[in-house]
Design an enzyme around this catalytic site. Sequence first.
Site, PDB file in Angstrom:
ATOM      1  N   CYS A 283       0.828  -1.201   0.000  1.00  0.00           N
ATOM      2  CA  CYS A 283       0.000   0.000   0.000  1.00  0.00           C
ATOM      3  C   CYS A 283       0.872   1.265   0.000  1.00  0.00           C
ATOM      4  O   CYS A 283       1.492   1.590  -0.998  1.00  0.00           O
ATOM      5  CB  CYS A 283      -0.975  -0.035   1.172  1.00  0.00           C
TER       6      CYS A 283
ATOM      7  N   ASN B 203      -7.068   0.253   0.290  1.00  0.00           N
ATOM      8  CA  ASN B 203      -7.414   1.566   0.823  1.00  0.00           C
ATOM      9  C   ASN B 203      -6.300   2.535   0.465  1.00  0.00           C
ATOM     10  O   ASN B 203      -5.303   2.619   1.174  1.00  0.00           O
ATOM     11  CB  ASN B 203      -7.612   1.529   2.335  1.00  0.00           C
TER      12      ASN B 203
ATOM     13  N   HIS C  32      -3.691  -4.875   0.264  1.00  0.00           N
ATOM     14  CA  HIS C  32      -3.463  -5.410   1.608  1.00  0.00           C
ATOM     15  C   HIS C  32      -3.517  -6.933   1.590  1.00  0.00           C
ATOM     16  O   HIS C  32      -4.589  -7.521   1.726  1.00  0.00           O
ATOM     17  CB  HIS C  32      -4.527  -4.886   2.575  1.00  0.00           C
TER      18      HIS C  32
ATOM     19  N   GLU D  37      -2.782  -9.008   3.790  1.00  0.00           N
ATOM     20  CA  GLU D  37      -3.150  -9.628   5.066  1.00  0.00           C
ATOM     21  C   GLU D  37      -4.641  -9.954   5.127  1.00  0.00           C
ATOM     22  O   GLU D  37      -5.090 -10.708   5.987  1.00  0.00           O
ATOM     23  CB  GLU D  37      -2.759  -8.727   6.234  1.00  0.00           C
TER      24      GLU D  37
END
Length: 385
Positions: free
Chosen positions: A259, A301, A351, A353
């Site tokens: 990110c 994001n 992301h 994760e």
Amino acid sequence: MNTDTPAVLVLEDGTRYEGKAFGAQGTSFGELVFNTGMTGYQETLTDPSYAGQIVVMTAPHIGNTGMNHDDEESRRIWVEGFVVRDVARRPSNYRSEVSLPDELAQQGIVGISGVDTRAITLLLREAGVMRAGIFSGPQAALDATEQLDQVVNQPVMTGQNLSAQVSVQTTRVVQAVGPRLGALAVIDLGIKESTVHHLAARGFDVHVMPETSQWSDIDAISPIAVFYSNGPGDPSASDRHVAILRETLTQGVPFFGICFGNQLLGRALGFDTYKLKYGHRGINQPVLDTLSGGVEITAQNHGFAVEVPGGEVVDSPAGFGRVEVSHVSLNDDVVEGLRALDRPAFSVQYHPEAAAGPHDSTYLFDRFREMVTDYLAQPSRGGRQ
């Protein structure tokens, strides 16, 4: 929660949406963005990447499953304000420990419900993200002109360095799970706990370090690799982190960024970054892996992106060899990943994760481990353990 208390959302273009207050009462200001996730609102609220932003949820029903401590991604809620259409009056889930309105109120986060979040999203898609303010309780009765003046006097996101607000103040270490590889220097620009757990599970002693760390601080732990996390703000305002990353590349130490870390790798390699019209936010963003031809559904994001002109493989303007665009957004062709072909470094704009979100991209942590293992196997490099 008093559902009869008035609230109003005011955008910098003068658009107003009247609704009901929930969470804390008062005022909040930030960059208004929308998130397309159907679930995972707790992970969104506690994601440090949302610092400085008021989040609009496009899904109509929010708060159904309440809040719990196990799903928190950081030490607190980071959004400046929260906008939903229908907030659950009471949670219905066996894991719930507190309702969403009560948790927002406890942490001082101003929310508004009863507004048309789809209409707000369509406006932002056409006009782009913009500054906004939520005025609830007595503040909702302020003169409309006064409310708008307060909104437009707030700073814009461009040019802001927000990592200092969300980073740890002192280094903390999470020990490796299973066979140990060595020390991993993680620069905390707004990291999520799920990321730390994934890295520890791959055999790294995860040293989560403040964003103020210098290269000398990193070198002092003899890292076998460096990791840059996600985080809020404008990458063009993070020159110090770019300089540290260039030292990492010069030293030949393996690097992985996600990110915000992807944007900083782009800058370190010599590319420019730019602000997207309304960004990518949600858990359903399709990305093409140019290496395999596979498509991943990803959690994202970000409001900024890396600009790589000239095709999929180009020379680094900063002199670090060839660079490959490894991932591309299937929605708008935005660069979603970079891989240095002459340095042990890569990054992605999303992301992996997957908190909350799909698990399509967790393989990237394994790819990182493999890159570091290959690095350690080199006779001239294996001393860093």
